[in-house]
Scaffold this active site. Structure first.
Site, PDB file in Angstrom:
ATOM      1  N   MET A  66       0.859  -1.181   0.000  1.00 26.19           N
ATOM      2  CA  MET A  66       0.000   0.000   0.000  1.00 26.19           C
ATOM      3  C   MET A  66       0.898   1.233   0.000  1.00 26.19           C
ATOM      4  O   MET A  66       1.082   1.893   1.020  1.00 26.19           O
ATOM      5  CB  MET A  66      -0.938   0.011   1.208  1.00 26.19           C
ATOM      6  CG  MET A  66      -1.967   1.122   1.110  1.00 26.19           C
ATOM      7  SD  MET A  66      -3.204   1.094   2.412  1.00 26.19           S
ATOM      8  CE  MET A  66      -2.244   1.766   3.758  1.00 26.19           C
ATOM      9  N   PRO A  67       1.480   1.561  -1.161  1.00 22.74           N
ATOM     10  CA  PRO A  67       2.363   2.725  -1.222  1.00 22.74           C
ATOM     11  C   PRO A  67       1.617   4.016  -0.898  1.00 22.74           C
ATOM     12  O   PRO A  67       0.496   4.218  -1.362  1.00 22.74           O
ATOM     13  CB  PRO A  67       2.879   2.730  -2.656  1.00 22.74           C
ATOM     14  CG  PRO A  67       2.115   1.715  -3.404  1.00 22.74           C
ATOM     15  CD  PRO A  67       1.344   0.888  -2.443  1.00 22.74           C
ATOM     16  N   HIS A  68       2.260   4.837  -0.087  1.00 21.45           N
ATOM     17  CA  HIS A  68       1.685   6.127   0.284  1.00 21.45           C
ATOM     18  C   HIS A  68       2.783   7.010   0.856  1.00 21.45           C
ATOM     19  O   HIS A  68       3.877   6.548   1.142  1.00 21.45           O
ATOM     20  CB  HIS A  68       0.544   5.959   1.293  1.00 21.45           C
ATOM     21  CG  HIS A  68       0.956   5.311   2.566  1.00 21.45           C
ATOM     22  ND1 HIS A  68       1.157   3.946   2.677  1.00 21.45           N
ATOM     23  CD2 HIS A  68       1.233   5.826   3.786  1.00 21.45           C
ATOM     24  CE1 HIS A  68       1.525   3.661   3.912  1.00 21.45           C
ATOM     25  NE2 HIS A  68       1.600   4.779   4.606  1.00 21.45           N
ATOM     26  N   GLU A  69       2.458   8.274   1.032  1.00 23.76           N
ATOM     27  CA  GLU A  69       3.391   9.250   1.580  1.00 23.76           C
ATOM     28  C   GLU A  69       2.612  10.174   2.511  1.00 23.76           C
ATOM     29  O   GLU A  69       1.408  10.031   2.690  1.00 23.76           O
ATOM     30  CB  GLU A  69       4.023  10.062   0.435  1.00 23.76           C
ATOM     31  CG  GLU A  69       5.508   9.930   0.271  1.00 23.76           C
ATOM     32  CD  GLU A  69       6.355  10.254   1.494  1.00 23.76           C
ATOM     33  OE1 GLU A  69       5.865  10.797   2.508  1.00 23.76           O
ATOM     34  OE2 GLU A  69       7.543   9.960   1.449  1.00 23.76           O
ATOM     35  N   HIS A 111      -5.771   8.304   7.309  1.00 20.60           N
ATOM     36  CA  HIS A 111      -4.828   7.209   7.074  1.00 20.60           C
ATOM     37  C   HIS A 111      -5.041   6.088   8.089  1.00 20.60           C
ATOM     38  O   HIS A 111      -5.296   4.946   7.731  1.00 20.60           O
ATOM     39  CB  HIS A 111      -3.399   7.770   7.150  1.00 20.60           C
ATOM     40  CG  HIS A 111      -2.331   6.730   7.129  1.00 20.60           C
ATOM     41  ND1 HIS A 111      -1.719   6.294   8.275  1.00 20.60           N
ATOM     42  CD2 HIS A 111      -1.763   6.051   6.113  1.00 20.60           C
ATOM     43  CE1 HIS A 111      -0.819   5.380   7.954  1.00 20.60           C
ATOM     44  NE2 HIS A 111      -0.821   5.219   6.657  1.00 20.60           N
TER      45      HIS A 111
END
Length: 149
Positions: A66-69, A111
């Site tokens: 689950m790529p995120h920033e 998030h």
């Protein structure tokens, strides 16, 4: 933020994609969110940069990332994407991934309080991984999410 609503609204289910490496996989995963203006280009660049620094901290289970920033790195609106790859790609720590859930969250509450619990609920059953890998259409994914809700 609702996973199913977000995927439909952003037209962000993309199945059986090709990626030659993890960087391409991130770009493929985030492309629908870029196209829907949910994120800015710098968000993708920052995910790749952070992965090089810290490793793929966003791999949640074997085969699933689950790529995120951080929100300030280029999030315009809360949104998800769901992407499957024809062949798994290897991330810097050696883990193979072929299912990616792109996440753009405007703040930490979204998030941790909304996004993560929905993903955990969806993937709480081993069968789901295979069903997602076998999905041929966005509708297949929508139906699967509805079943799990």
């Amino acid at each position: 933020m609702n996973l199913l609503d977000s995927l439909k609204e952003n037209n962000s289910v993309v199945l059986q994609q090709e990626a030659n490496n993890w960087e391409e996989a991130i770009k493929v995963c985030m492309k629908p969110l870029l196209e829907s203006n949910s994120i800015e280009e710098k968000y993708i660049e920052n995910i790749i940069k952070r992965t090089k620094e810290l490793g793929p901290f966003y791999i949640l289970a074997p085969g699933l990332a689950m790529p995120h920033e951080r929100p300030e790195m280029g999030v315009n609106k809360n949104s998800f994407s769901l992407v499957t790859l024809k062949k798994p790609v290897s991330f810097p720590d050696g883990q193979e991934v072929d299912i990616l859930i792109g996440l753009a969250a405007e703040n930490d509450e979204v998030h941790a309080g909304e996004a993560i619990p929905q993903i955990v609920m969806l993937f709480d059953d081993e069968d789901v991984f295979e069903k997602i890998r076998e999905a041929k259409t966005s509708e297949d994914i929508y139906n699967l999410i509805e079943e799990k809700a």
